[in-house]
Design an enzyme around this catalytic site. Structure first.
Site, PDB file in Angstrom:
ATOM      1  N   TYR A 137     -16.450 -11.340   8.128  1.00 33.45           N
ATOM      2  CA  TYR A 137     -16.596 -11.753   6.734  1.00 33.45           C
ATOM      3  C   TYR A 137     -15.975 -13.127   6.554  1.00 33.45           C
ATOM      4  O   TYR A 137     -14.785 -13.317   6.832  1.00 33.45           O
ATOM      5  CB  TYR A 137     -15.936 -10.758   5.775  1.00 33.45           C
ATOM      6  CG  TYR A 137     -16.231 -11.115   4.334  1.00 33.45           C
ATOM      7  CD1 TYR A 137     -17.382 -10.637   3.714  1.00 33.45           C
ATOM      8  CD2 TYR A 137     -15.392 -11.959   3.611  1.00 33.45           C
ATOM      9  CE1 TYR A 137     -17.689 -10.998   2.408  1.00 33.45           C
ATOM     10  CE2 TYR A 137     -15.689 -12.325   2.312  1.00 33.45           C
ATOM     11  CZ  TYR A 137     -16.838 -11.837   1.709  1.00 33.45           C
ATOM     12  OH  TYR A 137     -17.149 -12.189   0.420  1.00 33.45           O
ATOM     13  N   ASP A 222     -10.455 -17.775  11.292  1.00 27.20           N
ATOM     14  CA  ASP A 222     -10.492 -17.537   9.851  1.00 27.20           C
ATOM     15  C   ASP A 222      -9.315 -16.629   9.495  1.00 27.20           C
ATOM     16  O   ASP A 222      -9.365 -15.414   9.675  1.00 27.20           O
ATOM     17  CB  ASP A 222     -11.824 -16.897   9.447  1.00 27.20           C
ATOM     18  CG  ASP A 222     -11.918 -16.675   7.932  1.00 27.20           C
ATOM     19  OD1 ASP A 222     -10.878 -16.765   7.253  1.00 27.20           O
ATOM     20  OD2 ASP A 222     -13.028 -16.396   7.450  1.00 27.20           O
ATOM     21  N   LYS A 251      -6.537 -17.196   0.155  1.00 34.18           N
ATOM     22  CA  LYS A 251      -5.894 -16.027  -0.437  1.00 34.18           C
ATOM     23  C   LYS A 251      -4.381 -16.181  -0.696  1.00 34.18           C
ATOM     24  O   LYS A 251      -4.006 -16.739  -1.705  1.00 34.18           O
ATOM     25  CB  LYS A 251      -6.220 -14.789   0.410  1.00 34.18           C
ATOM     26  CG  LYS A 251      -7.723 -14.438   0.313  1.00 34.18           C
ATOM     27  CD  LYS A 251      -8.071 -13.025   0.661  1.00 34.18           C
ATOM     28  CE  LYS A 251      -9.478 -12.683   0.214  1.00 34.18           C
ATOM     29  NZ  LYS A 251     -10.494 -12.577   1.253  1.00 34.18           N
TER      30      LYS A 251
HETATM   31  C1  LIG Z   1     -11.843 -13.250   1.403  1.00 29.15           C
HETATM   32  C2  LIG Z   1     -12.229 -13.894   2.665  1.00 29.15           C
HETATM   33  C3  LIG Z   1     -13.010 -15.054   2.692  1.00 29.15           C
HETATM   34  C4  LIG Z   1     -13.589 -15.659   1.440  1.00 29.15           C
HETATM   35  O1  LIG Z   1     -12.606 -16.076   0.552  1.00 29.15           O
HETATM   36  P1  LIG Z   1     -12.966 -16.255  -1.011  1.00 29.15           P
HETATM   37  O2  LIG Z   1     -11.757 -16.886  -1.585  1.00 29.15           O
HETATM   38  O3  LIG Z   1     -13.251 -14.883  -1.538  1.00 29.15           O
HETATM   39  O4  LIG Z   1     -14.169 -17.127  -1.072  1.00 29.15           O
HETATM   40  C5  LIG Z   1     -13.264 -15.657   3.910  1.00 29.15           C
HETATM   41  N1  LIG Z   1     -12.780 -15.128   5.052  1.00 29.15           N
HETATM   42  C6  LIG Z   1     -12.029 -14.018   5.078  1.00 29.15           C
HETATM   43  C7  LIG Z   1     -11.501 -13.516   6.368  1.00 29.15           C
HETATM   44  C8  LIG Z   1     -11.745 -13.348   3.885  1.00 29.15           C
HETATM   45  O5  LIG Z   1     -11.025 -12.227   3.904  1.00 29.15           O
END
Ligand SMILES: *Cc1c(COP(=O)(O)O)cnc(C)c1O
Length: 411
Positions: A137, A222, A251
Protein backbone atom coordinates in the site's frame (compact mmCIF):
# COMPACT_ATOMS: atom_id res chain seq x y z
CA UNK A 1 -29.45 17.65 10.38
CA UNK A 2 -26.62 16.69 12.68
CA UNK A 3 -23.03 16.51 11.47
CA UNK A 4 -23.24 12.76 10.82
CA UNK A 5 -26.23 13.18 8.52
CA UNK A 6 -24.59 16.12 6.73
CA UNK A 7 -21.48 14.01 6.24
CA UNK A 8 -23.57 11.15 4.92
CA UNK A 9 -25.30 13.43 2.42
CA UNK A 10 -22.41 15.66 1.33
CA UNK A 11 -19.16 13.81 1.92
CA UNK A 12 -19.37 10.02 1.66
CA UNK A 13 -22.63 8.06 2.00
CA UNK A 14 -20.96 4.65 1.65
CA UNK A 15 -18.41 5.32 4.35
CA UNK A 16 -21.13 6.72 6.62
CA UNK A 17 -23.04 3.45 6.06
CA UNK A 18 -20.01 1.40 7.09
CA UNK A 19 -19.61 3.53 10.21
CA UNK A 20 -23.27 2.99 11.01
CA UNK A 21 -22.74 -0.76 10.71
CA UNK A 22 -19.84 -0.66 13.17
CA UNK A 23 -21.91 1.40 15.61
CA UNK A 24 -19.74 4.45 14.99
CA UNK A 25 -22.42 6.74 13.57
CA UNK A 26 -21.00 9.29 16.00
CA UNK A 27 -19.48 12.73 15.80
CA UNK A 28 -16.09 13.19 17.42
CA UNK A 29 -15.67 16.00 19.91
CA UNK A 30 -12.21 16.16 21.45
CA UNK A 31 -9.20 14.00 22.26
CA UNK A 32 -6.30 13.73 24.65
CA UNK A 33 -3.48 11.16 24.76
CA UNK A 34 -4.91 7.71 24.02
CA UNK A 35 -8.56 8.78 24.44
CA UNK A 36 -11.21 10.33 22.18
CA UNK A 37 -14.67 11.60 23.15
CA UNK A 38 -17.77 11.81 20.98
CA UNK A 39 -20.32 14.62 21.14
CA UNK A 40 -22.52 12.50 23.42
CA UNK A 41 -19.71 12.41 25.97
CA UNK A 42 -18.76 8.77 25.44
CA UNK A 43 -15.05 8.01 25.79
CA UNK A 44 -13.09 5.71 23.45
CA UNK A 45 -9.66 4.16 23.78
CA UNK A 46 -7.89 4.83 20.47
CA UNK A 47 -6.12 1.63 19.36
CA UNK A 48 -6.28 2.62 15.70
CA UNK A 49 -4.18 5.76 16.15
CA UNK A 50 -5.06 7.11 12.69
CA UNK A 51 -3.30 4.13 11.05
CA UNK A 52 -0.04 4.78 12.85
CA UNK A 53 -0.16 8.58 12.78
CA UNK A 54 -0.77 9.16 16.48
CA UNK A 55 2.51 7.82 17.81
CA UNK A 56 2.61 10.61 20.39
CA UNK A 57 -1.10 10.27 21.13
CA UNK A 58 -3.63 13.02 20.53
CA UNK A 59 -2.54 16.62 21.16
CA UNK A 60 0.88 15.94 22.59
CA UNK A 61 1.58 19.14 24.58
CA UNK A 62 5.08 19.68 23.15
CA UNK A 63 3.84 19.42 19.56
CA UNK A 64 0.76 21.57 20.25
CA UNK A 65 2.98 24.24 21.84
CA UNK A 66 5.45 24.23 18.93
CA UNK A 67 2.59 24.64 16.46
CA UNK A 68 0.96 27.41 18.54
CA UNK A 69 4.24 29.31 18.73
CA UNK A 70 4.73 29.05 14.98
CA UNK A 71 1.07 29.97 14.38
CA UNK A 72 1.62 33.22 16.27
CA UNK A 73 4.72 34.01 14.20
CA UNK A 74 4.07 32.82 10.64
CA UNK A 75 2.01 29.77 9.68
CA UNK A 76 2.67 29.98 5.93
CA UNK A 77 5.89 30.55 4.06
CA UNK A 78 6.05 33.30 1.44
CA UNK A 79 8.18 30.82 -0.55
CA UNK A 80 10.41 33.53 -1.94
CA UNK A 81 12.28 33.43 1.35
CA UNK A 82 13.50 30.37 3.20
CA UNK A 83 11.56 29.06 6.19
CA UNK A 84 13.59 28.18 9.27
CA UNK A 85 11.48 25.24 10.54
CA UNK A 86 11.63 23.67 7.05
CA UNK A 87 15.41 23.92 6.82
CA UNK A 88 15.89 22.69 10.41
CA UNK A 89 13.56 19.71 10.03
CA UNK A 90 15.31 18.67 6.81
CA UNK A 91 18.69 18.83 8.56
CA UNK A 92 17.38 16.89 11.57
CA UNK A 93 15.86 14.19 9.37
CA UNK A 94 19.15 13.88 7.47
CA UNK A 95 20.94 13.35 10.82
CA UNK A 96 18.68 10.53 11.97
CA UNK A 97 18.15 8.93 8.54
CA UNK A 98 19.40 5.41 7.83
CA UNK A 99 22.43 6.27 5.69
CA UNK A 100 23.37 9.36 3.72
CA UNK A 101 19.84 10.55 2.90
CA UNK A 102 20.82 14.18 3.03
CA UNK A 103 18.14 15.80 0.88
CA UNK A 104 14.50 16.10 1.81
CA UNK A 105 11.45 16.97 -0.27
CA UNK A 106 8.46 17.96 1.89
CA UNK A 107 4.82 17.45 1.01
CA UNK A 108 1.52 17.10 2.88
CA UNK A 109 0.75 13.39 2.87
CA UNK A 110 2.09 9.91 2.38
CA UNK A 111 0.79 9.56 -1.14
CA UNK A 112 2.43 12.82 -2.22
CA UNK A 113 5.70 11.73 -0.66
CA UNK A 114 5.47 8.49 -2.68
CA UNK A 115 4.69 10.44 -5.88
CA UNK A 116 7.87 12.42 -5.33
CA UNK A 117 9.88 9.23 -4.73
CA UNK A 118 8.63 7.70 -8.00
CA UNK A 119 9.36 10.84 -10.00
CA UNK A 120 12.81 11.31 -8.44
CA UNK A 121 13.66 7.68 -9.31
CA UNK A 122 12.73 8.34 -12.95
CA UNK A 123 14.62 11.66 -13.03
CA UNK A 124 17.77 10.05 -11.69
CA UNK A 125 17.81 6.75 -13.56
CA UNK A 126 16.13 7.91 -16.75
CA UNK A 127 14.16 4.65 -16.63
CA UNK A 128 10.40 4.20 -16.33
CA UNK A 129 9.84 0.91 -14.49
CA UNK A 130 8.91 0.08 -10.90
CA UNK A 131 8.66 -3.15 -8.99
CA UNK A 132 6.14 -3.30 -6.18
CA UNK A 133 4.76 -6.05 -3.94
CA UNK A 134 1.44 -7.85 -3.73
CA UNK A 135 -0.79 -6.30 -1.05
CA UNK A 136 1.58 -3.35 -0.81
CA UNK A 137 0.00 0.00 0.00
CA UNK A 138 1.54 3.28 -1.12
CA UNK A 139 -1.38 5.69 -1.42
CA UNK A 140 -4.18 6.56 -3.82
CA UNK A 141 -3.05 9.42 -6.08
CA UNK A 142 -2.51 8.12 -9.60
CA UNK A 143 1.21 7.34 -9.35
CA UNK A 144 1.07 5.87 -5.86
CA UNK A 145 -2.05 3.90 -6.81
CA UNK A 146 -0.16 2.46 -9.77
CA UNK A 147 2.23 0.76 -7.32
CA UNK A 148 -0.63 -0.24 -4.97
CA UNK A 149 -1.83 -3.42 -6.66
CA UNK A 150 -5.36 -3.62 -5.36
CA UNK A 151 -7.74 -4.37 -8.23
CA UNK A 152 -10.72 -2.81 -6.49
CA UNK A 153 -9.04 0.60 -6.24
CA UNK A 154 -7.04 0.40 -9.47
CA UNK A 155 -9.66 -0.82 -11.92
CA UNK A 156 -11.92 2.27 -12.13
CA UNK A 157 -8.86 4.56 -12.38
CA UNK A 158 -7.23 2.91 -15.39
CA UNK A 159 -5.11 3.59 -17.36
CA UNK A 160 -2.51 3.78 -14.62
CA UNK A 161 1.14 4.77 -14.78
CA UNK A 162 2.73 2.10 -17.00
CA UNK A 163 5.82 0.03 -16.26
CA UNK A 164 4.83 -1.51 -12.92
CA UNK A 165 5.64 -5.15 -12.12
CA UNK A 166 4.09 -6.83 -9.08
CA UNK A 167 5.93 -9.53 -7.16
CA UNK A 168 5.05 -11.47 -3.97
CA UNK A 169 6.01 -9.69 -0.73
CA UNK A 170 8.82 -11.30 1.23
CA UNK A 171 10.39 -13.01 -1.81
CA UNK A 172 13.68 -11.34 -2.79
CA UNK A 173 14.33 -13.88 -5.58
CA UNK A 174 11.10 -12.77 -7.26
CA UNK A 175 12.42 -9.20 -7.30
CA UNK A 176 15.71 -10.38 -8.79
CA UNK A 177 13.83 -12.26 -11.51
CA UNK A 178 11.59 -9.27 -12.28
CA UNK A 179 14.39 -6.71 -12.60
CA UNK A 180 14.99 -5.60 -16.17
CA UNK A 181 16.90 -2.95 -18.10
CA UNK A 182 13.94 -0.56 -17.71
CA UNK A 183 13.60 -0.82 -13.91
CA UNK A 184 14.13 2.48 -12.09
CA UNK A 185 13.28 1.36 -8.56
CA UNK A 186 11.87 -1.22 -6.20
CA UNK A 187 9.34 0.21 -3.75
CA UNK A 188 8.58 -1.73 -0.58
CA UNK A 189 7.19 -1.34 2.93
CA UNK A 190 9.60 -2.86 5.48
CA UNK A 191 6.46 -4.23 7.19
CA UNK A 192 3.23 -4.15 5.20
CA UNK A 193 0.59 -2.11 7.02
CA UNK A 194 -2.63 -2.02 5.01
CA UNK A 195 -1.74 -5.42 3.58
CA UNK A 196 -2.50 -6.84 7.03
CA UNK A 197 0.57 -6.19 9.21
CA UNK A 198 2.92 -8.57 7.40
CA UNK A 199 6.49 -8.88 8.68
CA UNK A 200 8.76 -10.26 5.92
CA UNK A 201 11.23 -13.09 6.56
CA UNK A 202 14.49 -12.12 8.24
CA UNK A 203 17.06 -10.94 5.69
CA UNK A 204 14.50 -9.89 3.04
CA UNK A 205 15.39 -6.20 3.06
CA UNK A 206 19.11 -6.97 3.15
CA UNK A 207 18.67 -9.19 0.10
CA UNK A 208 16.69 -6.48 -1.69
CA UNK A 209 19.47 -4.04 -0.93
CA UNK A 210 22.14 -6.40 -2.29
CA UNK A 211 20.17 -7.16 -5.47
CA UNK A 212 19.22 -3.57 -6.25
CA UNK A 213 22.75 -2.34 -5.62
CA UNK A 214 24.20 -5.00 -7.92
CA UNK A 215 21.78 -4.10 -10.69
CA UNK A 216 22.00 -0.31 -10.27
CA UNK A 217 18.33 -0.02 -9.33
CA UNK A 218 17.07 2.30 -6.58
CA UNK A 219 15.52 0.95 -3.40
CA UNK A 220 12.61 3.01 -2.05
CA UNK A 221 11.60 2.19 1.54
CA UNK A 222 8.03 3.32 2.22
CA UNK A 223 8.15 4.01 5.96
CA UNK A 224 4.97 6.08 6.01
CA UNK A 225 3.42 3.70 8.55
CA UNK A 226 6.47 1.97 10.07
CA UNK A 227 8.53 5.12 10.60
CA UNK A 228 9.22 7.26 13.66
CA UNK A 229 9.53 4.30 16.01
CA UNK A 230 6.37 2.27 15.52
CA UNK A 231 8.22 -0.96 14.68
CA UNK A 232 10.52 -0.70 17.70
CA UNK A 233 13.35 1.10 15.85
CA UNK A 234 13.24 4.69 14.62
CA UNK A 235 13.04 3.31 11.06
CA UNK A 236 11.99 -0.24 10.35
CA UNK A 237 14.91 -0.66 7.89
CA UNK A 238 17.19 -0.26 10.93
CA UNK A 239 16.17 -3.80 11.97
CA UNK A 240 18.33 -5.08 9.12
CA UNK A 241 20.83 -2.23 8.96
CA UNK A 242 19.62 -1.42 5.45
CA UNK A 243 20.26 1.97 3.83
CA UNK A 244 17.67 2.66 1.13
CA UNK A 245 18.29 5.21 -1.65
CA UNK A 246 15.00 6.93 -0.93
CA UNK A 247 12.96 6.78 2.28
CA UNK A 248 9.36 7.97 2.44
CA UNK A 249 7.89 9.25 5.70
CA UNK A 250 4.56 10.85 6.63
CA UNK A 251 1.83 9.86 9.15
CA UNK A 252 3.59 10.10 12.56
CA UNK A 253 6.06 12.73 11.32
CA UNK A 254 3.53 15.49 12.05
CA UNK A 255 3.33 14.43 15.70
CA UNK A 256 -0.39 13.67 15.34
CA UNK A 257 -1.07 17.40 15.04
CA UNK A 258 -0.17 18.43 11.47
CA UNK A 259 -0.20 16.64 8.12
CA UNK A 260 3.24 16.31 6.53
CA UNK A 261 5.09 14.05 4.13
CA UNK A 262 8.83 13.79 3.53
CA UNK A 263 10.86 12.09 0.81
CA UNK A 264 14.46 11.60 1.95
CA UNK A 265 17.03 10.99 -0.80
CA UNK A 266 20.71 10.39 -1.36
CA UNK A 267 22.00 13.76 -2.61
CA UNK A 268 22.94 12.58 -6.12
CA UNK A 269 19.30 11.57 -6.72
CA UNK A 270 18.26 15.21 -6.46
CA UNK A 271 21.11 16.59 -8.59
CA UNK A 272 18.41 17.74 -10.99
CA UNK A 273 17.51 20.57 -8.58
CA UNK A 274 20.81 22.25 -9.48
CA UNK A 275 19.57 22.88 -13.01
CA UNK A 276 15.80 22.57 -12.58
CA UNK A 277 14.96 23.85 -9.08
CA UNK A 278 11.22 23.86 -9.74
CA UNK A 279 10.97 20.49 -11.49
CA UNK A 280 8.92 19.22 -8.56
CA UNK A 281 7.33 21.63 -6.09
CA UNK A 282 4.24 22.23 -3.96
CA UNK A 283 2.61 25.31 -2.43
CA UNK A 284 1.92 23.85 1.01
CA UNK A 285 4.60 21.15 1.33
CA UNK A 286 7.05 21.86 4.13
CA UNK A 287 5.03 24.77 5.47
CA UNK A 288 6.34 26.22 8.75
CA UNK A 289 3.47 24.88 10.90
CA UNK A 290 3.90 21.30 9.70
CA UNK A 291 7.68 21.46 10.04
CA UNK A 292 7.48 22.94 13.55
CA UNK A 293 5.26 19.95 14.44
CA UNK A 294 7.76 17.57 12.82
CA UNK A 295 10.70 19.01 14.74
CA UNK A 296 8.86 18.68 18.05
CA UNK A 297 7.66 15.17 17.19
CA UNK A 298 11.19 13.97 16.38
CA UNK A 299 12.55 15.54 19.55
CA UNK A 300 9.96 13.86 21.78
CA UNK A 301 10.33 10.53 19.96
CA UNK A 302 14.10 10.43 20.54
CA UNK A 303 14.18 12.02 23.99
CA UNK A 304 11.62 9.59 25.40
CA UNK A 305 12.97 6.61 23.45
CA UNK A 306 9.55 5.91 21.98
CA UNK A 307 10.96 3.22 19.65
CA UNK A 308 12.15 1.29 22.71
CA UNK A 309 8.81 1.84 24.35
CA UNK A 310 7.00 0.59 21.24
CA UNK A 311 9.04 -2.60 21.38
CA UNK A 312 8.35 -3.23 25.07
CA UNK A 313 4.63 -2.40 24.98
CA UNK A 314 4.29 -4.27 21.70
CA UNK A 315 5.67 -7.43 23.26
CA UNK A 316 3.20 -7.08 26.10
CA UNK A 317 0.30 -6.50 23.69
CA UNK A 318 1.23 -9.44 21.45
CA UNK A 319 1.65 -11.69 24.51
CA UNK A 320 -1.80 -10.72 25.81
CA UNK A 321 -3.35 -11.31 22.38
CA UNK A 322 -1.74 -14.74 22.17
CA UNK A 323 -3.62 -15.72 25.31
CA UNK A 324 -6.87 -14.66 23.63
CA UNK A 325 -5.85 -16.67 20.59
CA UNK A 326 -5.69 -19.77 22.83
CA UNK A 327 -9.18 -18.99 24.14
CA UNK A 328 -10.79 -18.34 20.74
CA UNK A 329 -8.90 -20.51 18.21
CA UNK A 330 -12.10 -20.80 16.13
CA UNK A 331 -12.07 -17.02 15.52
CA UNK A 332 -8.43 -15.99 15.62
CA UNK A 333 -6.14 -17.27 12.89
CA UNK A 334 -2.95 -15.49 13.86
CA UNK A 335 -1.46 -12.74 16.02
CA UNK A 336 1.56 -11.01 14.52
CA UNK A 337 3.51 -7.80 14.34
CA UNK A 338 6.53 -5.93 15.55
CA UNK A 339 6.60 -3.11 18.06
CA UNK A 340 3.20 -1.45 18.20
CA UNK A 341 2.25 -2.47 14.69
CA UNK A 342 0.11 -5.47 15.54
CA UNK A 343 -2.31 -7.49 13.44
CA UNK A 344 -5.04 -9.81 14.63
CA UNK A 345 -6.05 -12.07 11.77
CA UNK A 346 -9.52 -13.56 12.02
CA UNK A 347 -10.62 -16.80 10.41
CA UNK A 348 -13.19 -14.82 8.41
CA UNK A 349 -13.56 -11.15 7.40
CA UNK A 350 -17.17 -11.04 8.73
CA UNK A 351 -16.00 -12.10 12.17
CA UNK A 352 -13.40 -9.34 12.09
CA UNK A 353 -16.18 -6.87 11.20
CA UNK A 354 -18.38 -8.06 14.06
CA UNK A 355 -15.50 -7.80 16.52
CA UNK A 356 -14.64 -4.25 15.39
CA UNK A 357 -18.30 -3.29 15.95
CA UNK A 358 -18.45 -5.02 19.35
CA UNK A 359 -15.23 -3.25 20.36
CA UNK A 360 -16.65 0.14 19.34
CA UNK A 361 -19.73 -0.33 21.55
CA UNK A 362 -17.28 -1.15 24.37
CA UNK A 363 -15.39 2.08 23.71
CA UNK A 364 -12.34 0.77 21.85
CA UNK A 365 -11.48 2.04 18.35
CA UNK A 366 -9.84 -0.33 15.84
CA UNK A 367 -10.18 -1.02 12.10
CA UNK A 368 -9.25 -3.62 9.54
CA UNK A 369 -6.49 -3.31 6.94
CA UNK A 370 -7.50 -1.59 3.69
CA UNK A 371 -5.98 -4.41 1.64
CA UNK A 372 -6.96 -7.27 3.94
CA UNK A 373 -10.29 -7.10 5.80
CA UNK A 374 -9.55 -10.32 7.71
CA UNK A 375 -6.92 -8.48 9.73
CA UNK A 376 -7.75 -6.01 12.47
CA UNK A 377 -4.77 -3.80 13.17
CA UNK A 378 -3.88 -2.45 16.56
CA UNK A 379 -1.68 0.63 16.37
CA UNK A 380 -2.09 2.52 19.63
CA UNK A 381 0.02 5.59 20.45
CA UNK A 382 3.58 4.64 21.46
CA UNK A 383 2.96 6.39 24.78
CA UNK A 384 0.34 3.73 25.66
CA UNK A 385 0.50 2.29 29.20
CA UNK A 386 0.13 -1.38 30.11
CA UNK A 387 -3.17 -0.50 31.80
CA UNK A 388 -4.51 0.75 28.44
CA UNK A 389 -3.41 -2.49 26.80
CA UNK A 390 -5.19 -4.46 29.55
CA UNK A 391 -8.29 -2.33 28.94
CA UNK A 392 -8.18 -3.09 25.21
CA UNK A 393 -7.57 -6.82 25.66
CA UNK A 394 -10.40 -7.13 28.22
CA UNK A 395 -12.75 -5.41 25.75
CA UNK A 396 -11.57 -7.75 22.99
CA UNK A 397 -12.25 -10.74 25.22
CA UNK A 398 -15.81 -9.50 25.81
CA UNK A 399 -16.24 -8.65 22.11
CA UNK A 400 -15.16 -12.15 21.08
CA UNK A 401 -17.47 -13.73 23.67
CA UNK A 402 -20.37 -11.59 22.39
CA UNK A 403 -19.54 -12.52 18.78
CA UNK A 404 -19.56 -16.19 19.78
CA UNK A 405 -23.02 -15.86 21.37
CA UNK A 406 -24.30 -13.92 18.33
CA UNK A 407 -23.04 -16.59 15.92
CA UNK A 408 -24.47 -19.45 18.03
CA UNK A 409 -27.82 -17.68 17.76
CA UNK A 410 -27.52 -17.76 13.97
CA UNK A 411 -26.43 -21.41 13.71
C1 LIG B 1 -0.95 5.50 4.70
C2 LIG B 1 0.14 5.06 3.81
C3 LIG B 1 0.43 5.74 2.63
C4 LIG B 1 -0.40 6.90 2.14
O1 LIG B 1 -0.38 7.97 3.02
P1 LIG B 1 -1.57 9.07 2.97
O2 LIG B 1 -1.11 10.13 3.88
O3 LIG B 1 -2.81 8.36 3.41
O4 LIG B 1 -1.67 9.51 1.55
C5 LIG B 1 1.52 5.33 1.88
N1 LIG B 1 2.27 4.29 2.28
C6 LIG B 1 2.03 3.60 3.41
C7 LIG B 1 2.92 2.49 3.80
C8 LIG B 1 0.93 3.96 4.20
O5 LIG B 1 0.66 3.26 5.31
Amino acid sequence: MNAFELYERHVNPGLAGLLRFTGLDKVESHAEGVYVWDTEGKRYLDFLGLYGTLSLGHRHPRVVQAVKDQLDKMPMSVRVMVSEPTARLAARLAEVAPGPLEMVFFSNSGTEAVEAALKFARFYTGKPGFITTQNGYHGKTLGALSVTPKERYQHPARPLVPGVTVVPFGDAQAVEAALGPDTAAVIVEPIQGEGGIRVPPEGYLRELRRITREKGVLLIADEVQTGLGRSGKLWAVNWEGVEPDILVSAKALGGGVMPIGATLCRPEILQIYKTEPLIHSTTFGGNPLACAAGLAALEVTLEQDLPGRALEQGQYLIGSLQQLWNTYPEFIQEVRGRGLMVGLEFTDADIGGLVVAELATRGVLTAFGLNDPKVVRLEPPLIVEKSHIDECVAALDQALAATKVALEGVL
